[in-house]
Design a protein around this motif. Structure first.
Motif, PDB file in Angstrom:
ATOM      1  N   SER A  36      -9.875  -3.317  -9.833  1.00  0.00           N
ATOM      2  CA  SER A  36     -10.690  -2.105  -9.791  1.00  0.00           C
ATOM      3  C   SER A  36     -11.022  -1.718 -11.233  1.00  0.00           C
ATOM      4  O   SER A  36     -10.154  -1.829 -12.084  1.00  0.00           O
ATOM      5  CB  SER A  36      -9.901  -0.978  -9.120  1.00  0.00           C
ATOM      6  N   SER A  93     -15.371  -3.301  -2.038  1.00  0.00           N
ATOM      7  CA  SER A  93     -14.762  -2.230  -1.245  1.00  0.00           C
ATOM      8  C   SER A  93     -14.989  -0.905  -1.947  1.00  0.00           C
ATOM      9  O   SER A  93     -14.801  -0.794  -3.156  1.00  0.00           O
ATOM     10  CB  SER A  93     -13.259  -2.464  -1.105  1.00  0.00           C
ATOM     11  N   GLU A 101      -5.930  -3.339  -2.135  1.00  0.00           N
ATOM     12  CA  GLU A 101      -6.819  -2.517  -2.975  1.00  0.00           C
ATOM     13  C   GLU A 101      -6.174  -1.183  -3.367  1.00  0.00           C
ATOM     14  O   GLU A 101      -6.415  -0.659  -4.457  1.00  0.00           O
ATOM     15  CB  GLU A 101      -8.144  -2.239  -2.250  1.00  0.00           C
ATOM     16  N   THR A 131     -13.669   1.988  -6.568  1.00  0.00           N
ATOM     17  CA  THR A 131     -14.165   0.732  -6.024  1.00  0.00           C
ATOM     18  C   THR A 131     -13.159  -0.371  -6.339  1.00  0.00           C
ATOM     19  O   THR A 131     -12.364  -0.246  -7.271  1.00  0.00           O
ATOM     20  CB  THR A 131     -15.509   0.352  -6.670  1.00  0.00           C
ATOM     21  N   ALA A 132     -13.204  -1.435  -5.554  1.00  0.00           N
ATOM     22  CA  ALA A 132     -12.299  -2.563  -5.803  1.00  0.00           C
ATOM     23  C   ALA A 132     -12.895  -3.809  -5.180  1.00  0.00           C
ATOM     24  O   ALA A 132     -13.836  -3.742  -4.377  1.00  0.00           O
ATOM     25  CB  ALA A 132     -10.918  -2.298  -5.209  1.00  0.00           C
ATOM     26  N   GLN A 133     -12.366  -4.945  -5.592  1.00  0.00           N
ATOM     27  CA  GLN A 133     -12.780  -6.196  -4.967  1.00  0.00           C
ATOM     28  C   GLN A 133     -11.520  -6.956  -4.576  1.00  0.00           C
ATOM     29  O   GLN A 133     -10.579  -7.065  -5.357  1.00  0.00           O
ATOM     30  CB  GLN A 133     -13.653  -7.002  -5.924  1.00  0.00           C
ATOM     31  N   ASP A 134     -11.507  -7.420  -3.334  1.00  0.00           N
ATOM     32  CA  ASP A 134     -10.359  -8.124  -2.766  1.00  0.00           C
ATOM     33  C   ASP A 134     -10.611  -9.633  -2.872  1.00  0.00           C
ATOM     34  O   ASP A 134     -11.727 -10.054  -3.195  1.00  0.00           O
ATOM     35  CB  ASP A 134     -10.264  -7.698  -1.286  1.00  0.00           C
ATOM     36  N   ALA A 174      -6.494  -8.083  -5.988  1.00  0.00           N
ATOM     37  CA  ALA A 174      -7.650  -7.192  -6.100  1.00  0.00           C
ATOM     38  C   ALA A 174      -7.730  -6.643  -7.516  1.00  0.00           C
ATOM     39  O   ALA A 174      -6.749  -6.686  -8.260  1.00  0.00           O
ATOM     40  CB  ALA A 174      -7.521  -6.034  -5.101  1.00  0.00           C
ATOM     41  N   ARG A 184       0.846  -1.208   0.000  1.00  0.00           N
ATOM     42  CA  ARG A 184       0.000   0.000   0.000  1.00  0.00           C
ATOM     43  C   ARG A 184       0.878   1.254   0.000  1.00  0.00           C
ATOM     44  O   ARG A 184       0.675   2.175  -0.789  1.00  0.00           O
ATOM     45  CB  ARG A 184      -0.888  -0.034   1.253  1.00  0.00           C
ATOM     46  N   TYR A 243     -12.669   3.515   4.057  1.00  0.00           N
ATOM     47  CA  TYR A 243     -12.769   2.281   3.264  1.00  0.00           C
ATOM     48  C   TYR A 243     -14.004   1.568   3.777  1.00  0.00           C
ATOM     49  O   TYR A 243     -14.041   1.094   4.902  1.00  0.00           O
ATOM     50  CB  TYR A 243     -11.477   1.518   3.470  1.00  0.00           C
TER      51      TYR A 243
END
Ligand code: AMP
Ligand code: GLY
Length: 420
Positions: A231, A193, A291, A208-211, A229, A11, A268
């Motif tokens: 996005s 997310s 993410e 937006t994102a998906q883990d 992840a 990150r 978040y």
């Protein structure tokens, strides 16, 4: 500007990478950083959870803005200390960071704001908690109230399992985090997310994102910090995102301001989406990891302008310029993760990877040793790429994985399967 980023993961490498693209950045220091960050910025070593030490370092280095990556320094009040000392900070106060540090606090804020979330009970006593779980029936979710490094959530399939989890938590299995327990209705649907910048007043969605939380392909096996992840998250359509802003984000942020603890930083929101209706699963008071890596690759240099505007309370005049693109990150982890794994194994091939605005190998747990790179953690590298389609981003991300020579590492080969 002289900028200080706190943290050492993928990150923070992504935040550093995006910040360096911005012409406002004259000097960037990351504490403590990692081997990948050290290639692009100066790294410094001091206790980032000690507000006094952070302030002293910021004074000595004429820092203009501090970006706080992880939750621990926020919960420890580092942002408060910096603000009291007159520094610009991107990150919430300890009072506002309770949105992540206490699950019962977040539930109470949702109640007051009438934000849709799971029905719940909050307990300080095992017998009452067990009586509630028994009355509600299974499946049911048992949560340690405090910070438990992502491990304090048990999805119980039977009442017996729920009662055992309650006994474990009150018995001290999660230390102080389990002194209070929240029991929640089990929500079904698809999770995504949602990331929003908040400057105390204005709320600006930035993506937006998906883990992928499970270690194994097809979302099987143990929970991890996240194995990859992408996005944007197609399940979070513009209409659902707008609904989430109106029903969840803005009302809860207004409630925080009303209580004298305005939120400032990135929020978040973990959302559960079913039949077009978003409900809040949890709030975190920082960017998600991994993410953040996909968001930064997509936002590029403007990410810094947005964080700067957020820290200065100018989000009302800020705007996000979204490209119609997709990004994916694949986590390379040490074999054995999330269980026990070897440290210090050698990684080769990183120097010849393409690193540009479409491809980045972000480092999470690495160090330099004898001129080479070694793994120092569970999640070690994040192969991150962008493309006009998710397929294109995926092909590039896995090309980065395949060009990396690390026999002691592994990754999931199915990141993005839900969207593809
Ligand atoms: P949390 O730490 O609260 O995000 O919980 C970790 C994970 O547990 C979430 O990402 C969800 O996958 C799951 N979870 C938490 N609460 C619920 C709930 N009430 N219903 C269904 N799944 C949940
Ligand atoms: N990727 C999940 C988290 O950062 O909490």
């Amino acid at each position: 500007m002289n900028i200080l980023i706190l943290g050492s993961g993928g990150r923070e490498h992504a935040l550093a990478w995006a910040t360096l693209q911005n012409p406002k950045c004259d000097k960037l220091i990351v504490a403590p950083g990692n081997a990948g960050i050290a290639k692009i910025a100066e790294c410094a070593s001091f206790d980032i959870n000690d507000g006094g030490a952070v302030c002293e370092f910021a004074h000595e280095n004429a820092v203009d803005l501090v970006i706080v990556g992880p939750e621990a320094p926020l919960a420890a009040g580092v942002a408060d200390r910096l603000r009291e000392a007159g520094f610009l900070v991107f990150g919430p106060s300890a009072a506002a960071a309770k949105l992540e540090a206490s699950k019962s606090f977040t539930k109470e804020i949702c109640d007051a704001a009438q934000a849709p979330t799971a029905a719940y009970g909050h307990f300080t006593d095992a017998d009452q908690a067990k009586a509630y779980a028994t009355a509600q029936g299974a499946p049911i979710v048992v949560k340690a109230d405090g910070l438990a490094a992502g491990k304090g959530v048990i999805i119980a399939q039977t009442v017996e399992e729920a009662c055992a989890a309650i006994d474990d938590m009150f018995g001290g299995a999660f230390g102080g985090a389990g002194a209070e327990v929240v029991i929640e209705e089990f929500m079904t649907g698809e999770e995504a997310s949602f990331f929003i910048l908040v400057d105390g007043e204005t709320c600006l969605p930035i993506g937006t994102a998906q883990d992928h939380k499970r270690v194994g392909e097809g979302d099987t096996g143990l929970n991890t910090g996240g194995m990859g992840a992408y996005s944007p998250a197609p399940v979070l359509t513009d209409a659902i995102a707008q609904k989430a802003m109106e029903e969840i984000i803005r009302p809860t942020m207004a409630e925080m301001a009303k209580r004298g603890m305005p939120y400032q930083g990135v929020l978040y929101a973990g959302l559960m989406i079913e039949n077009g209706q978003p409900r809040l699963v949890e709030y975190n008071v920082r960017f998600g990891d991994p993410e953040c890596q996909v968001l930064m690759l997509r936002l590029g240099a403007q990410a810094f302008d947005l964080m700067h505007a957020c820290a200065e309370g100018r989000l009302d005049e800020a705007q996000v310029n979204w490209a119609d693109d997709h990004a994916m990150t694949v986590v390379l982890a040490a074999k054995g993760y999330p269980g026990s794994y070897e440290k210090g194994t050698v990684i080769k091939g990183l120097d010849s990877l393409p690193e540009d605005s479409m491809n980045m190998m972000f480092h999470a747990g690495t160090a330099e040793k004898d001129g080479g790179i070694v793994a120092t953690g569970g999640r070690v590298l994040n192969a991150t790429a962008r493309g006009a389609t998710l397929q294109e981003a995926r092909a590039r991300a896995y090309a980065l994985v395949d060009a990396t020579d690390w026999p002691d590492g592994f990754c999931r080969r199915d990141i993005g399967w839900r969207a593809l």
